[in-house]
Design a protein around this motif. Sequence first.
Motif, short mmCIF file in Angstrom:
data_model
loop_
_atom_site.label_atom_id
_atom_site.label_comp_id
_atom_site.label_asym_id
_atom_site.label_seq_id
_atom_site.Cartn_x
_atom_site.Cartn_y
_atom_site.Cartn_z
N GLY A 8 50.72 25.63 12.76
CA GLY A 8 49.45 26.30 13.00
C GLY A 8 49.71 27.72 13.47
N PRO A 9 48.67 28.50 13.63
CA PRO A 9 48.85 29.86 14.12
C PRO A 9 49.38 29.85 15.55
N LYS A 10 50.18 30.85 15.88
CA LYS A 10 50.72 30.95 17.23
C LYS A 10 49.59 31.22 18.20
N ARG A 11 49.57 30.41 19.28
CA ARG A 11 48.48 30.53 20.25
C ARG A 11 48.85 31.50 21.36
N HIS A 12 47.92 32.38 21.66
CA HIS A 12 48.09 33.30 22.78
C HIS A 12 47.06 32.96 23.85
N GLN A 13 47.40 33.24 25.08
CA GLN A 13 46.44 32.99 26.16
C GLN A 13 45.28 33.97 26.03
N PRO A 14 44.05 33.45 25.92
CA PRO A 14 42.89 34.35 25.80
C PRO A 14 42.82 35.31 26.98
N ALA A 15 42.68 36.59 26.68
CA ALA A 15 42.73 37.62 27.73
C ALA A 15 41.45 38.45 27.72
N MET A 16 41.14 38.98 28.89
CA MET A 16 39.99 39.88 29.02
C MET A 16 40.40 41.28 28.55
N PRO A 17 39.58 41.96 27.77
CA PRO A 17 39.89 43.34 27.38
C PRO A 17 40.02 44.20 28.65
N TYR A 18 41.00 45.10 28.66
CA TYR A 18 41.23 45.87 29.89
C TYR A 18 40.03 46.74 30.27
N ALA A 19 39.24 47.12 29.28
CA ALA A 19 38.06 47.95 29.58
C ALA A 19 37.04 47.19 30.43
N ALA A 20 37.05 45.85 30.34
CA ALA A 20 36.09 45.05 31.10
C ALA A 20 36.64 44.66 32.47
N ALA A 21 37.92 44.89 32.71
CA ALA A 21 38.55 44.43 33.95
C ALA A 21 37.98 45.08 35.21
N PRO A 22 37.73 46.41 35.26
CA PRO A 22 37.19 47.00 36.50
C PRO A 22 35.84 46.40 36.90
N SER A 23 34.95 46.20 35.94
CA SER A 23 33.65 45.63 36.25
C SER A 23 33.80 44.20 36.74
N PHE A 24 34.69 43.45 36.08
CA PHE A 24 34.92 42.07 36.51
C PHE A 24 35.47 42.02 37.93
N LEU A 25 36.41 42.92 38.24
CA LEU A 25 37.01 42.92 39.57
C LEU A 25 35.98 43.26 40.64
N ALA A 26 35.05 44.14 40.32
CA ALA A 26 33.98 44.47 41.27
C ALA A 26 33.14 43.23 41.58
N ASP A 27 32.83 42.44 40.56
CA ASP A 27 32.08 41.20 40.77
C ASP A 27 32.92 40.21 41.58
N LEU A 28 34.22 40.18 41.29
CA LEU A 28 35.11 39.24 41.97
C LEU A 28 35.19 39.54 43.47
N LYS A 29 35.23 40.80 43.82
CA LYS A 29 35.33 41.19 45.23
C LYS A 29 34.11 40.73 46.04
N ASP A 30 32.97 40.55 45.37
CA ASP A 30 31.77 40.10 46.06
C ASP A 30 31.76 38.60 46.30
N ARG A 31 32.74 37.89 45.71
CA ARG A 31 32.82 36.44 45.88
C ARG A 31 33.59 36.13 47.16
N ASP A 32 33.00 35.31 48.02
CA ASP A 32 33.62 35.00 49.30
C ASP A 32 34.30 33.63 49.22
N SER A 33 35.48 33.60 48.61
CA SER A 33 36.22 32.35 48.51
C SER A 33 37.71 32.65 48.38
N LEU A 34 38.55 31.69 48.75
CA LEU A 34 40.00 31.87 48.63
C LEU A 34 40.41 31.98 47.17
N ALA A 35 39.75 31.24 46.29
CA ALA A 35 40.08 31.31 44.86
C ALA A 35 39.85 32.72 44.34
#
Length: 393
Positions: A204-231
Amino acid sequence: MARKTNILTAKMVRELTDPGKYPDGEKLYLEIGETGTKRWTYIFRFAGKRRQKGFGSVSEVSLKQARDKRREADAMVREGINPIEADRPLAQSHETATFGAVALEYIAGREAGWKNAKHRQQWPNTLRTYAKAIWNMPVDAIGVTDVLKILKPIWHKKAETAKRVRSRIEKVLGAATVLELRSGHNPAAWRGNLEHLLGTQRKGPKRHQPAMPYAAAPSFLADLKDRDSLAARALELLIHTATRTAEVLNARWSEFDLERRIWIIPAERMKAGKQHRVPLTPQAMQLLKSLAGHRTFLFPGQSNSKPLSNMAMLMLLRRMEVEHVTVHGFRSTFRDWVGECTNEPREIAEMALAHEVGNEVERAYRRGDALDKRRKLMERWSNYLSGQKSTAD
């Protein structure tokens, strides 16, 4: 000393002194002799008879290790294998040497060199599951037909598993030949043997780990910082450091040199088996300061003795409704950003990911790990994620 429970603790194992047998759940006992010696004993029934097997002295085998040995022994009994016979050195006899006995001895002789705990567990589990039909067969009686019966049902349906099973059976039978427990060709060999009977597997085709586009990473990290959990904090550290899930979740405070802003991951916790120094960016340092109240593990689970579940960060992504992205994929996000947005040499990016760079000779002459260069790169990455201008630009 009176017992109030049938479950031992490490403290009780240390402090109990009165001679006798102290049960830990079922079948496992701490046995204290008249002279004060302490050892583990496993008492079980096999073929209708009561049997007893020693697991070693307390000075050499911890309570946790004794429980692990009990689980392994219980699994053998369920599969019709006598744990006492399985651990004995192989008799140099074609009549008594079964495939299972040879397999267990082969594994015991090599598992100390297998750094990956999952690998050590998979070896016996794979053989017991898929080679069950030959497990109790005399090792010199196994032929090509027996191996084919194991492999044919899974050869195309579970291609990778089937390849591992075939390879492991071949190694065990090869060891039996060296020990003079069997003779003739190896029925699990591929070249000139099974290649003519099983055919080529569909790839079958070689599987790669699905990744977030780097352009979306800053916005995602901003949302992540608002989450109050150890995870959320664990995932935040993983993204800033481009490290792996297990490296982050099993991180201990003793690995961090906060004055020098370095996280030193020991060799035994690294995939390549080599110590890895991770430069800590100002953003990572700020995150660590917010965790200062925890002990031992940076990200403890329900108790401080164990870290968060390895599914904690992935479940967090799903709760944030981030689909088609894996935790491991953030390493690819970092690598894509380096390749597209910086002029950093490939070697520095790969070293930041703790990948082996160059051939064996090149690695032998490379003494350093480019920590200063990697620090500048990681600061640029953290600044990009945080929407800040990098002083390293």
